[in-house]
Write a protein that holds these residues in place. Structure first.
Motif, PDB file in Angstrom:
ATOM      1  N   ILE A 297       0.836  -1.197   0.000  1.00  0.00           N
ATOM      2  CA  ILE A 297       0.000   0.000   0.000  1.00  0.00           C
ATOM      3  C   ILE A 297       0.872   1.249   0.000  1.00  0.00           C
ATOM      4  O   ILE A 297       1.793   1.382   0.806  1.00  0.00           O
ATOM      5  CB  ILE A 297      -0.941   0.016   1.222  1.00  0.00           C
ATOM      6  CG1 ILE A 297      -1.926  -1.152   1.136  1.00  0.00           C
ATOM      7  CG2 ILE A 297      -1.705   1.325   1.320  1.00  0.00           C
ATOM      8  CD1 ILE A 297      -2.884  -1.237   2.300  1.00  0.00           C
ATOM      9  N   VAL A 298       0.572   2.165  -0.908  1.00  0.00           N
ATOM     10  CA  VAL A 298       1.282   3.440  -1.006  1.00  0.00           C
ATOM     11  C   VAL A 298       0.250   4.567  -1.006  1.00  0.00           C
ATOM     12  O   VAL A 298      -0.670   4.590  -1.846  1.00  0.00           O
ATOM     13  CB  VAL A 298       2.131   3.515  -2.297  1.00  0.00           C
ATOM     14  CG1 VAL A 298       2.794   4.887  -2.402  1.00  0.00           C
ATOM     15  CG2 VAL A 298       3.164   2.405  -2.339  1.00  0.00           C
ATOM     16  N   ASP A 299       0.387   5.466  -0.045  1.00  0.00           N
ATOM     17  CA  ASP A 299      -0.454   6.670  -0.009  1.00  0.00           C
ATOM     18  C   ASP A 299      -1.937   6.322  -0.132  1.00  0.00           C
ATOM     19  O   ASP A 299      -2.682   6.937  -0.910  1.00  0.00           O
ATOM     20  CB  ASP A 299      -0.029   7.625  -1.127  1.00  0.00           C
ATOM     21  CG  ASP A 299      -0.666   9.018  -0.984  1.00  0.00           C
ATOM     22  OD1 ASP A 299      -0.994   9.391   0.164  1.00  0.00           O
ATOM     23  OD2 ASP A 299      -0.856   9.705  -2.010  1.00  0.00           O
ATOM     24  N   SER A 300      -2.402   5.341   0.626  1.00  0.00           N
ATOM     25  CA  SER A 300      -3.799   4.894   0.567  1.00  0.00           C
ATOM     26  C   SER A 300      -4.325   4.700   1.988  1.00  0.00           C
ATOM     27  O   SER A 300      -3.634   4.133   2.841  1.00  0.00           O
ATOM     28  CB  SER A 300      -3.921   3.585  -0.213  1.00  0.00           C
ATOM     29  OG  SER A 300      -3.493   3.742  -1.549  1.00  0.00           O
ATOM     30  N   THR A 301      -5.561   5.164   2.241  1.00  0.00           N
ATOM     31  CA  THR A 301      -6.113   5.121   3.595  1.00  0.00           C
ATOM     32  C   THR A 301      -7.562   4.633   3.594  1.00  0.00           C
ATOM     33  O   THR A 301      -8.272   4.727   2.596  1.00  0.00           O
ATOM     34  CB  THR A 301      -6.086   6.523   4.244  1.00  0.00           C
ATOM     35  OG1 THR A 301      -6.925   7.406   3.496  1.00  0.00           O
ATOM     36  CG2 THR A 301      -4.676   7.085   4.287  1.00  0.00           C
ATOM     37  N   GLN A 302      -7.973   4.100   4.763  1.00  0.00           N
ATOM     38  CA  GLN A 302      -9.372   3.728   5.023  1.00  0.00           C
ATOM     39  C   GLN A 302      -9.917   2.730   4.002  1.00  0.00           C
ATOM     40  O   GLN A 302     -11.050   2.829   3.543  1.00  0.00           O
ATOM     41  CB  GLN A 302     -10.258   4.984   5.066  1.00  0.00           C
ATOM     42  CG  GLN A 302      -9.851   6.008   6.094  1.00  0.00           C
ATOM     43  CD  GLN A 302      -9.908   5.472   7.532  1.00  0.00           C
ATOM     44  OE1 GLN A 302     -10.761   4.651   7.866  1.00  0.00           O
ATOM     45  NE2 GLN A 302      -8.986   5.926   8.366  1.00  0.00           N
ATOM     46  N   ASN A 303      -9.105   1.729   3.670  1.00  0.00           N
ATOM     47  CA  ASN A 303      -9.512   0.719   2.704  1.00  0.00           C
ATOM     48  C   ASN A 303      -9.744  -0.632   3.381  1.00  0.00           C
ATOM     49  O   ASN A 303      -9.275  -0.878   4.494  1.00  0.00           O
ATOM     50  CB  ASN A 303      -8.441   0.565   1.614  1.00  0.00           C
ATOM     51  CG  ASN A 303      -8.243   1.850   0.830  1.00  0.00           C
ATOM     52  OD1 ASN A 303      -9.146   2.326   0.166  1.00  0.00           O
ATOM     53  ND2 ASN A 303      -7.045   2.421   0.922  1.00  0.00           N
ATOM     54  N   LEU A 304     -10.439  -1.509   2.672  1.00  0.00           N
ATOM     55  CA  LEU A 304     -10.716  -2.868   3.138  1.00  0.00           C
ATOM     56  C   LEU A 304     -10.279  -3.839   2.051  1.00  0.00           C
ATOM     57  O   LEU A 304     -10.638  -3.670   0.883  1.00  0.00           O
ATOM     58  CB  LEU A 304     -12.213  -3.052   3.412  1.00  0.00           C
ATOM     59  CG  LEU A 304     -12.700  -4.481   3.707  1.00  0.00           C
ATOM     60  CD1 LEU A 304     -12.190  -4.949   5.065  1.00  0.00           C
ATOM     61  CD2 LEU A 304     -14.224  -4.548   3.655  1.00  0.00           C
ATOM     62  N   ILE A 305      -9.500  -4.855   2.436  1.00  0.00           N
ATOM     63  CA  ILE A 305      -9.037  -5.841   1.463  1.00  0.00           C
ATOM     64  C   ILE A 305      -9.352  -7.240   1.975  1.00  0.00           C
ATOM     65  O   ILE A 305      -8.902  -7.640   3.049  1.00  0.00           O
ATOM     66  CB  ILE A 305      -7.524  -5.714   1.203  1.00  0.00           C
ATOM     67  CG1 ILE A 305      -7.169  -4.290   0.766  1.00  0.00           C
ATOM     68  CG2 ILE A 305      -7.074  -6.708   0.138  1.00  0.00           C
ATOM     69  CD1 ILE A 305      -5.689  -4.019   0.705  1.00  0.00           C
ATOM     70  N   HIS A 306     -10.149  -7.988   1.190  1.00  0.00           N
ATOM     71  CA  HIS A 306     -10.487  -9.379   1.494  1.00  0.00           C
ATOM     72  C   HIS A 306     -10.136 -10.200   0.265  1.00  0.00           C
ATOM     73  O   HIS A 306     -10.710 -10.018  -0.801  1.00  0.00           O
ATOM     74  CB  HIS A 306     -11.991  -9.518   1.777  1.00  0.00           C
ATOM     75  CG  HIS A 306     -12.344  -9.523   3.223  1.00  0.00           C
ATOM     76  ND1 HIS A 306     -12.762 -10.647   3.886  1.00  0.00           N
ATOM     77  CD2 HIS A 306     -12.336  -8.538   4.143  1.00  0.00           C
ATOM     78  CE1 HIS A 306     -13.004 -10.355   5.155  1.00  0.00           C
ATOM     79  NE2 HIS A 306     -12.774  -9.080   5.341  1.00  0.00           N
ATOM     80  N   THR A 307      -9.186 -11.124   0.396  1.00  0.00           N
ATOM     81  CA  THR A 307      -8.826 -11.960  -0.749  1.00  0.00           C
ATOM     82  C   THR A 307      -8.755 -13.422  -0.332  1.00  0.00           C
ATOM     83  O   THR A 307      -8.578 -13.742   0.845  1.00  0.00           O
ATOM     84  CB  THR A 307      -7.468 -11.550  -1.347  1.00  0.00           C
ATOM     85  OG1 THR A 307      -6.437 -11.818  -0.395  1.00  0.00           O
ATOM     86  CG2 THR A 307      -7.448 -10.072  -1.710  1.00  0.00           C
ATOM     87  N   GLU A 308      -8.856 -14.310  -1.301  1.00  0.00           N
ATOM     88  CA  GLU A 308      -8.780 -15.743  -1.039  1.00  0.00           C
ATOM     89  C   GLU A 308      -7.650 -16.420  -1.796  1.00  0.00           C
ATOM     90  O   GLU A 308      -7.218 -17.498  -1.412  1.00  0.00           O
ATOM     91  CB  GLU A 308     -10.117 -16.411  -1.433  1.00  0.00           C
ATOM     92  CG  GLU A 308     -11.294 -15.974  -0.580  1.00  0.00           C
ATOM     93  CD  GLU A 308     -12.594 -16.655  -0.984  1.00  0.00           C
ATOM     94  OE1 GLU A 308     -12.556 -17.491  -1.921  1.00  0.00           O
ATOM     95  OE2 GLU A 308     -13.636 -16.365  -0.370  1.00  0.00           O
ATOM     96  N   SER A 309      -7.156 -15.823  -2.868  1.00  0.00           N
ATOM     97  CA  SER A 309      -6.204 -16.502  -3.747  1.00  0.00           C
ATOM     98  C   SER A 309      -4.773 -16.450  -3.242  1.00  0.00           C
ATOM     99  O   SER A 309      -3.945 -17.254  -3.654  1.00  0.00           O
ATOM    100  CB  SER A 309      -6.254 -15.872  -5.142  1.00  0.00           C
ATOM    101  OG  SER A 309      -5.742 -14.549  -5.097  1.00  0.00           O
ATOM    102  N   GLY A 310      -4.486 -15.486  -2.370  1.00  0.00           N
ATOM    103  CA  GLY A 310      -3.104 -15.303  -1.941  1.00  0.00           C
ATOM    104  C   GLY A 310      -2.319 -14.390  -2.853  1.00  0.00           C
ATOM    105  O   GLY A 310      -1.119 -14.144  -2.637  1.00  0.00           O
ATOM    106  N   LYS A 311      -2.954 -13.855  -3.897  1.00  0.00           N
ATOM    107  CA  LYS A 311      -2.282 -12.911  -4.788  1.00  0.00           C
ATOM    108  C   LYS A 311      -1.981 -11.605  -4.050  1.00  0.00           C
ATOM    109  O   LYS A 311      -2.709 -11.200  -3.151  1.00  0.00           O
ATOM    110  CB  LYS A 311      -3.167 -12.606  -6.003  1.00  0.00           C
ATOM    111  CG  LYS A 311      -3.332 -13.778  -6.959  1.00  0.00           C
ATOM    112  CD  LYS A 311      -4.214 -13.374  -8.134  1.00  0.00           C
ATOM    113  CE  LYS A 311      -4.386 -14.535  -9.108  1.00  0.00           C
ATOM    114  NZ  LYS A 311      -5.277 -14.177 -10.237  1.00  0.00           N
ATOM    115  N   LEU A 312      -0.914 -10.959  -4.447  1.00  0.00           N
ATOM    116  CA  LEU A 312      -0.560  -9.657  -3.893  1.00  0.00           C
ATOM    117  C   LEU A 312      -1.551  -8.600  -4.384  1.00  0.00           C
ATOM    118  O   LEU A 312      -1.871  -8.548  -5.577  1.00  0.00           O
ATOM    119  CB  LEU A 312       0.856  -9.266  -4.312  1.00  0.00           C
ATOM    120  CG  LEU A 312       1.322  -7.869  -3.892  1.00  0.00           C
ATOM    121  CD1 LEU A 312       1.527  -7.804  -2.388  1.00  0.00           C
ATOM    122  CD2 LEU A 312       2.607  -7.506  -4.628  1.00  0.00           C
ATOM    123  N   VAL A 313      -2.036  -7.776  -3.478  1.00  0.00           N
ATOM    124  CA  VAL A 313      -2.900  -6.651  -3.830  1.00  0.00           C
ATOM    125  C   VAL A 313      -2.137  -5.361  -3.529  1.00  0.00           C
ATOM    126  O   VAL A 313      -1.684  -5.154  -2.404  1.00  0.00           O
ATOM    127  CB  VAL A 313      -4.220  -6.676  -3.033  1.00  0.00           C
ATOM    128  CG1 VAL A 313      -5.074  -5.454  -3.373  1.00  0.00           C
ATOM    129  CG2 VAL A 313      -4.992  -7.949  -3.316  1.00  0.00           C
TER     130      VAL A 313
END
Length: 358
Positions: A297-313
């Motif tokens: 994460i770069v310069d990003s706020t107040q986000n939600l991340i839900h993943t199942e694959s294990g890929k980088l977000v």
């Protein structure tokens, strides 16, 4: 004896793609190791044991409930053949409870609410049960509002009618209001005698059956027929097929003369959208709720991340966004507009080429 009736038939459309037709929100573990319905039953232990829990769910989800709640008796898991809103759900449960124990008290709870202060919740619940017993009243639990929320219904209570039950104040209800606009919600907050409608109810079984007889007599007749049956799946199917689709709020609560509310503050959230998941999740110093995802994460706020694959977000210069990935779909939504996910689901339902993604 006091029994819990857990309403677990919802489809959880606002939590797509994590919540699907095959496995909706109440059967997901959004906040820990246990699913939402497991947490609902767990928080009652010591007050209402699993053998006194009745679960009303969609017929397609009965096997899921049995797997997730092995401590609940299988004959206490009721499958609805068709969704008919909350009044038929309550009526069916009341018929079963009255046959099982005519002196029973019903605690009716949604399966998919989050409560962070269990002790405070049980304290309020005890007061609600005592009120239902002593006042022969229909009782609801109201949540102390802390903002002019337009997504909840409201309960107006009579400030001059205070009772004390187990040390907690209890009030007579003056009226219910469906989800208001912003201006009206601000008025309610300023007035001081409005509460959010939690959708949690407590009453003696005989009291709610009398209310059905008075306000929904056609449903009451079907309830009598169901109670006199062997409670087979076919009996339950016939009951639901004959019932109108109507909510317990509109069909009973808004019309009844003797309704009480117990105000409570116990970390309640109805978890109605991905925004609520963000609010309730642990966050980093920038307000990002990451869960088990691998992130950059770069310069990003107040986000939600839900993943199942294990890929980088990776997020760059993004604020107030939810990124939800499953094996079949990816959702990117502005958290301020998360209620719109329901519209996506409706679009998927109407498109034959996209129905497999529900």
């Amino acid at each position: 004896m006091t029994y819990a009736v857990i309403m677990a038939g919802g489809s959880g459309t606002r939590f797509w793609p994590k919540s699907t037709k095959a496995l909706p929100k109440q059967f997901l573990n959004l906040f820990g190791e246990k699913t939402m319905i497991q947490e609902t039953v767990k928080r009652l232990k010591g007050h209402i044991e699993p053998e006194n829990v009745l679960v009303v769910t969609n017929d397609n989800y009965v096997s899921i409930v049995e797997a997730q709640l092995p401590e609940v008796r299988k004959d206490h898991i009721i499958g609805e053949p068709v969704a008919k809103n909350t009044a038929p759900c309550v009526a069916a449960a009341a018929a079963i409870m009255n046959k099982l124990d005519p002196d029973s008290v019903m605690v009716v709870l949604p399966a998919d609410h989050q409560i962070t202060n269990r002790e405070a919740f049980l304290d309020i619940l005890n007061s609600a049960v005592e009120t239902a017993k002593s006042e022969n009243s229909l009782v609801t639990i109201g949540i102390e509002p802390n903002r002019p929320e337009t997504g909840y219904g409201y309960i107006c209570y009579d400030e001059n009618s205070e009772l004390k039950k187990d040390g907690n104040p209890v009030y007579s209800v003056k009226n219910f209001t469906e989800k208001p606009n912003r201006e009206k919600a601000e008025e309610f907050l300023d007035s001081g005698n409005y509460l959010w409608n939690s959708g949690m109810f407590v009453w003696k079984t005989e009291t709610v059956l009398k209310a059905f007889k008075k306000f929904l007599p056609d449903v009451f007749k079907l309830t009598e027929k169901l109670q006199a049956s062997d409670l087979t799946q076919e009996d339950i199917n016939q009951f639901y097929q004959a019932c109108p689709s109507i909510s317990i709020d509109y069909g009973i609560m808004e019309k009844a003369e003797t309704v009480h509310v117990v105000p409570g503050e116990f970390g309640w959230n109805d978890v109605g959208s991905w925004t609520a998941v963000h609010e309730l999740s642990e966050k980093d110093e920038y307000g990002n709720a990451i869960g088990n995802a691998k992130i950059s994460i770069v310069d990003s706020t107040q986000n939600l991340i839900h993943t199942e694959s294990g890929k980088l977000v990776s997020l760059v210069g993004v604020d107030n966004v939810a990124v939800v990935e499953t094996d079949k779909a990816i959702l990117v939504v502005n958290l301020k507009k998360a209620q719109g996910v329901k519209e996506v689901v409706e679009e998927l339902k109407s498109n034959p080429e996209l129905k497999d993604f529900l």
